[in-house]
Design an enzyme around this catalytic site. Structure first.
Site, PDB file in Angstrom:
ATOM      1  N   SER A 149       0.822  -1.193   0.000  1.00 50.84           N
ATOM      2  CA  SER A 149       0.000   0.000   0.000  1.00 50.84           C
ATOM      3  C   SER A 149       0.860   1.247   0.000  1.00 50.84           C
ATOM      4  O   SER A 149       1.990   1.234   0.492  1.00 50.84           O
ATOM      5  CB  SER A 149      -0.865  -0.010   1.265  1.00 50.84           C
ATOM      6  OG  SER A 149      -1.496   1.218   1.438  1.00 50.84           O
ATOM      7  N   TYR A 162      -2.389   1.672  10.676  1.00 55.81           N
ATOM      8  CA  TYR A 162      -2.078   1.014   9.414  1.00 55.81           C
ATOM      9  C   TYR A 162      -0.760   1.532   8.839  1.00 55.81           C
ATOM     10  O   TYR A 162       0.054   0.761   8.373  1.00 55.81           O
ATOM     11  CB  TYR A 162      -3.224   1.256   8.436  1.00 55.81           C
ATOM     12  CG  TYR A 162      -3.031   0.611   7.092  1.00 55.81           C
ATOM     13  CD1 TYR A 162      -3.271  -0.742   6.917  1.00 55.81           C
ATOM     14  CD2 TYR A 162      -2.620   1.349   5.985  1.00 55.81           C
ATOM     15  CE1 TYR A 162      -3.109  -1.351   5.683  1.00 55.81           C
ATOM     16  CE2 TYR A 162      -2.467   0.758   4.752  1.00 55.81           C
ATOM     17  CZ  TYR A 162      -2.710  -0.585   4.598  1.00 55.81           C
ATOM     18  OH  TYR A 162      -2.543  -1.181   3.364  1.00 55.81           O
TER      19      TYR A 162
END
Length: 163
Positions: A149, A162
């Site tokens: 990501s 995250y």
């Protein structure tokens, strides 16, 4: 179908939606038989149906990769059903949203279980098959793809854990 991946088998984790579903369909379009792996059978069946409607081969594998036994069993079922494993795409992921100070530790644990441990469990189970495929396939390669990501490089509000 172009056939560049004809006679190969690909396993895609997190294949029930988004990038995973698109990746499975793309691999199938190149001629690979694809195994779509995830927790939600209904979504996996929809992706597999689309692959088959386009003329491809698809296998649905329902499993929770955060459980090392399920991850290993999933890989073994792909090899048993489709005969080999040439490509593993580790796509499954979880991103909890919210302020870090307010996020429950269980959510943090789940994020690590999916995004790190699940990837490692699936990769560990697949490695012997991938190495074998690299030795005996016409391409003389196997592919291990880990989807990541932009969250590792760009922090966004509400995604501190995250990131």
């Amino acid at each position: 179908m172009t056939g560049r991946l004809r006679n190969t088998v690909a396993l895609v984790t997190g294949a029930g939606s988004g990038i995973g579903a698109a990746t499975a369909r793309g691999l199938a379009a190149e001629g690979a038989a694809v195994a779509v792996l995830g927790r939600r059978r209904g979504r996996l069946e929809e992706v597999a149906d689309k692959v088959r409607a386009d003329g491809g081969t698809a296998l649905v594998v329902q499993a929770d990769i955060t459980d090392r036994r399920q991850a290993a069993a999933a890989v073994e079922s792909v090899v048993t059903e489709l005969g080999r494993l040439d490509t593993l795409v580790n796509n499954a992921g979880f991103m909890g949203m919210g302020q870090a100070a307010e996020s429950p530790l269980e959510e943090w644990d789940h994020m690590l279980a999916v995004n790190v441990q699940g990837l490692l469990y699936t990769t560990h189970a697949a490695l012997p098959h991938l190495l074998g495929a690299a030795e005996d396939s016409p391409r003389k390669v196997a592919d291990l793809v880990n989807i990541s990501s932009t969250g590792g490089r760009v922090a966004r509000p509400g995604t501190a854990v995250y990131n």
